[in-house]
Design a protein around this motif. Structure first.
Motif, PDB file in Angstrom:
ATOM      1  N   LYS A  92      11.710   5.617 -14.879  1.00 29.91           N
ATOM      2  CA  LYS A  92      11.306   4.237 -14.964  1.00 29.91           C
ATOM      3  C   LYS A  92      11.073   3.422 -13.960  1.00 29.91           C
ATOM      4  N   GLN A  93      12.098   3.445 -13.177  1.00 28.64           N
ATOM      5  CA  GLN A  93      12.100   2.521 -11.950  1.00 28.64           C
ATOM      6  C   GLN A  93      11.110   2.798 -10.986  1.00 28.64           C
TER       7      GLN A  93
ATOM      8  N   ALA B  97       7.958   0.545  -9.839  1.00 33.59           N
ATOM      9  CA  ALA B  97       7.621   0.178  -8.539  1.00 33.59           C
ATOM     10  C   ALA B  97       6.382   0.439  -8.131  1.00 33.59           C
ATOM     11  N   ILE B  98       5.869   1.534  -8.631  1.00 29.30           N
ATOM     12  CA  ILE B  98       4.326   1.686  -8.504  1.00 29.30           C
ATOM     13  C   ILE B  98       3.299   0.969  -9.099  1.00 29.30           C
ATOM     14  N   SER B  99       3.623   0.326 -10.355  1.00 30.28           N
ATOM     15  CA  SER B  99       2.935  -0.571 -10.988  1.00 30.28           C
ATOM     16  C   SER B  99       2.956  -1.859 -10.216  1.00 30.28           C
ATOM     17  N   ASP B 100       4.207  -2.252  -9.635  1.00 33.45           N
ATOM     18  CA  ASP B 100       4.459  -3.295  -8.971  1.00 33.45           C
ATOM     19  C   ASP B 100       3.903  -3.357  -7.380  1.00 33.45           C
ATOM     20  N   GLY B 101       3.382  -2.312  -7.063  1.00 35.52           N
ATOM     21  CA  GLY B 101       2.822  -2.148  -5.704  1.00 35.52           C
ATOM     22  C   GLY B 101       3.969  -2.087  -4.795  1.00 35.52           C
ATOM     23  N   VAL B 102       5.231  -1.969  -4.816  1.00 33.53           N
ATOM     24  CA  VAL B 102       6.348  -1.685  -3.764  1.00 33.53           C
ATOM     25  C   VAL B 102       6.060  -0.221  -3.325  1.00 33.53           C
ATOM     26  N   MET B 103       5.864   0.794  -4.195  1.00 34.59           N
ATOM     27  CA  MET B 103       5.935   2.193  -3.886  1.00 34.59           C
ATOM     28  C   MET B 103       4.293   2.470  -4.096  1.00 34.59           C
ATOM     29  N   ALA B 104       3.848   3.128  -2.968  1.00 36.71           N
ATOM     30  CA  ALA B 104       2.446   3.517  -2.846  1.00 36.71           C
ATOM     31  C   ALA B 104       2.061   4.913  -3.807  1.00 36.71           C
TER      32      ALA B 104
ATOM     33  N   GLN C  99      -0.848   3.975  -8.669  1.00 34.43           N
ATOM     34  CA  GLN C  99      -1.487   3.160  -9.348  1.00 34.43           C
ATOM     35  C   GLN C  99      -2.869   3.536 -10.192  1.00 34.43           C
ATOM     36  N   THR C 100      -3.633   4.298  -9.432  1.00 40.18           N
ATOM     37  CA  THR C 100      -4.893   4.496  -9.840  1.00 40.18           C
ATOM     38  C   THR C 100      -5.033   5.743 -11.180  1.00 40.18           C
ATOM     39  N   ASN C 101      -4.002   6.492 -11.105  1.00 44.86           N
ATOM     40  CA  ASN C 101      -4.042   7.570 -12.219  1.00 44.86           C
ATOM     41  C   ASN C 101      -2.966   7.675 -12.824  1.00 44.86           C
ATOM     42  N   LEU C 102      -1.882   6.644 -12.953  1.00 47.72           N
ATOM     43  CA  LEU C 102      -0.636   6.374 -13.668  1.00 47.72           C
ATOM     44  C   LEU C 102      -0.956   6.456 -15.195  1.00 47.72           C
ATOM     45  N   GLU C 103      -1.944   6.204 -15.684  1.00 53.22           N
ATOM     46  CA  GLU C 103      -2.214   6.260 -17.099  1.00 53.22           C
ATOM     47  C   GLU C 103      -2.949   7.518 -17.613  1.00 53.22           C
ATOM     48  N   ASP C 104      -3.527   8.355 -16.625  1.00 53.43           N
ATOM     49  CA  ASP C 104      -4.084   9.611 -16.851  1.00 53.43           C
ATOM     50  C   ASP C 104      -2.967  10.554 -17.972  1.00 53.43           C
TER      51      ASP C 104
END
Lengths: 331, 345
Positions: B279-280, B284-291, B331-336
């Protein structure tokens, strides 16, 4: 008869406060200063405020654990349950706040009280059931580890949806100065611990039990009761450490904490508290914890391989115990 | 007097246990999908029924490296999915943490006595397990290795992620994101395990071969411990104020790096790449902290293990290695759909 012993005991204690104990503290403090000077020269990046803040922040969790366990070690005991006990309190904090939806303040107090419960059970096994501290707290260590996994269902509890939980450790309550609260909590705990140990009856009995348990008992002090209280106090410190760790990681990680007890005990020993009991100080423990984190931070910043960092810290512990023995021979 | 104190303390202790048990049940109930009539008796009956039903089914015993990480729970889900699909009975167990080689050996020994039709096994130490594997071989029980390979000819196949290739992809992504130049550092979970070494080497060697302008300034090991990794990633950024990126080689390491970047407010400056899921990391990816991060396909590992075991029981041919695959997610494919099946919270 009993008052005689109590009276003859007091001057002896004073000597520990002002005599050889102080020497050990000065020695530890001097080592800390020397380390800081050494690393400042060795690396340009060491003495930056943000790095110092980082060192202090990384001292908080182990440091608070070490403060609590100093009490236990001065009585001549040991507490191995503080590492996994801290994990259990962080999980319990998660249960209170995330699962049960209690307000933050209640959850924090609940977390600290769970720590106290763990300390109480250890204390009960040691004082009432007369199980040797090493075994009793070893058992508690395993109980706490298992319970953390059971209660959390073996997966982390996240506080991401809890407004403000992360800022308990990382926020700053003093306006204008950006020192993370965790650091303030650490120094506050040093203060509380110091008052307890050197200004109150709890502290007097802690030293008395560690110096000579039998004499303390004969002078009419209820040693069992006081040991129970001392372990419970140590448990409260464990609880505070657990809340701080959960807040800093914004989650309760049920698989963490094993091995932290040894780091905390190392900090206590480096700070000059004797593992055979009767002698020690919380200021020493604070310095000991700082020495450990300055050492790891400094060696890391110089890019010394990690394996060697562990070796160096091992040697520091050896040296600290050696000085402690020299001191005993002289008195 | 003494007795009264004892009694009082006993009551406190047992009520504490009761409260704890109640909490535990609640947690269980929450994670229970069916969650309607979760009383103890009905659960017991259900289990008894299952036992009766299962006695004719082939039995596959699976021993993993652990159970408390969400990764292993996802492997278990995949295994259970396959068990249902192929109509076999499975058990899934593992030691409490990934250094308990001896405990895992005991589990393997106990499983051998149960005479399973096949064993799925993720070795913590392949040397230590070889005598027991030989014993299984003599008894004619097929072994399917999963997660990391076993250094032995006995397992019929290995279902695992190609960690070296996955780490190499992480290096390519890092290079792309920082413009193929600058200083980077690694927070690795450990230097002795196969996954630790491969996820480090795949990354480091790809950087060295393909990107001469990128300099690796530091590699540190945090044991996958969140707090330890946080502290050491912070020190890395202190030691190298111009650090362009940090790669964390598993969940704990990557979260440690994210915490460190947040605590130093270097979100804009340092590119963080992670490994695994949770989850974390997803947050972090959604928040942009992790690429972005590499995820293995843990459900796929569990699924392929059981599938291979079924093939082995049926005497079918199986390939020597089963690559269970890995994905890069950001961020681009997280929802795939494909990513959602591979990431786990």
């Amino acid at each position: 008869m009993s008052t005689d012993i109590a009276n003859t005991h007091k001057p002896a204690q004073k000597k520990y406060f002002k005599g050889s104990g102080a020497l050990q503290q000065i020695l530890a403090f001097a080592s800390l200063i020397i380390l800081v000077i050494f690393f400042s020269i060795a690396s340009d990046n060491f003495l930056h405020w943000s790095n110092i803040e980082g060192i202090l922040l990384s001292t908080t969790v182990i440091g608070i654990l070490a403060l609590g366990t100093t009490f236990v070690i001065i009585t001549g005991g040991i507490d191995l349950s503080i590492g996994t006990g801290m994990t259990l309190t962080s999980v319990m904090t998660g249960v209170f706040i995330v699962y049960l939806g209690l307000p933050l303040s209640v959850g924090i107090i609940g977390g600290i009280l769970s720590g106290a419960c763990i300390g109480f059970i250890s204390g009960f096994s040691v004082s009432i059931l007369r199980i040797p501290p090493f075994i009793a707290t070893l058992a508690m260590m395993m109980i706490a580890e298992g319970l953390s996994l059971v209660i959390s269902g073996a997966s982390p509890i996240y506080f991401s949806d809890v407004e403000g939980f992360n800022s308990i450790a990382l926020g700053s309550i003093i306006p204008g100065i950006s020192i993370p609260n965790a650091i303030l909590v650490f120094f506050f705990m040093v203060l509380i611990g110091w008052v307890l140990l050197s200004k109150t009856i709890v502290g007097r009995y802690t030293f008395a039990i560690g110096s000579n348990e039998e004499a303390t008992r004969l002078s009419g002090i209820n040693v069992k009761k006081w040991k129970l209280i001392i372990y419970t106090i140590a448990g409260c410190f464990t609880g505070v450490a657990g809340v701080i760790m959960a807040s800093r990681l914004n989650s309760a990680q049920p698989a963490l904490g094993m091995g932290y007890e040894l780091e905390a005990i190392a900090a206590v020993v480096i700070g000059g508290t004797s593992l055979s009991g009767g002698k020690g100080s919380l200021i020493g423990t604070m310095i000991g914890a700082l020495i450990m984190s300055v050492l790891t931070n400094g060696l890391r910043i110089m890019s010394i391989p990690q394996e060697w960092q562990t070796v160096v810290i091992g040697f520091v512990i050896l040296l600290a115990v050696y000085f402690d023995m020299l001191r005993k021979k002289n008195t | 007097m003494k007795k009264r104190i004892m009694l009082a303390i006993l009551i406190v202790f047992s009520s504490l246990l009761f409260v704890l048990a109640a909490c535990g049940n609640e947690a269980e109930k929450e994670s229970d999908d069916t969650g309607s009539t979760g009383t103890e008796t009905s659960e017991n009956e259900k289990a008894a029924e299952e036992n009766n039903e299962d006695s004719d089914k082939p039995y596959i015993a699976i021993i993993s490296k652990g159970f408390q990480h969400q990764f292993w729970q996802a492997v278990q889900r995949g295994a259970e999915k396959a068990a249902e699909e192929f109509n076999v009975k499975i058990t899934f167990e593992g030691p409490e943490n990934e250094s308990q080689v001896d405990k895992q050996m005991e589990m393997l020994r106990a499983v051998l006595d149960k005479q399973p039709d096949a064993i799925g096994f993720a070795a913590l130490d392949s040397q230590a397990s070889s005598p027991l594997l030989e014993e299984a071989d003599e008894k004619g029980i097929p072994i399917i290795a999963f997660d990391s390979g076993v250094d032995s000819d006995i397992p019929l196949t290995t279902a695992s992620t190609d960690n070296y290739a996955a780490a190499s992809l992480a290096a390519d992504k890092m290079a792309e994101l920082i413009g193929e130049k600058g200083k980077i550092a690694l927070v690795v979970h450990d230097q002795v395990s196969v996954t630790g070494a491969q996820r480090r080497d795949g990354f480091v060697e790809t950087m060295e071969e393909k990107y001469p302008d990128i300099e690796i300034v530091d590699i540190q090991y945090g044991g996958g411990d969140h707090l330890e990794s946080t502290n050491l990633a912070k020190t890395m950024m202190q030691a190298n104020p111009d650090l362009a990126g940090i790669y964390g080689s598993n969940e704990g390491s990557a979260i440690g790096v994210v915490n460190a970047v947040r605590e130093l407010s270097k979100e804009e400056q340092v590119t963080v790449i992670g490994f695994d899921s949770g989850k974390q990391q997803i947050d972090a990816i959604s928040d942009g902290v992790m690429a972005g991060a590499i995820t293995q396909n843990p459900e796929g590992i569990g699924y392929e293990t059981v599938k291979a075991a079924v093939s082995a029981i049926n005497g079918e041919e199986i390939p020597e290695n089963i690559d269970t695959g890995f994905y890069w997610y950001d961020q681009t494919n997280l929802e795939d759909e494909e990513i959602q099946a591979a990431v786990y919270e």
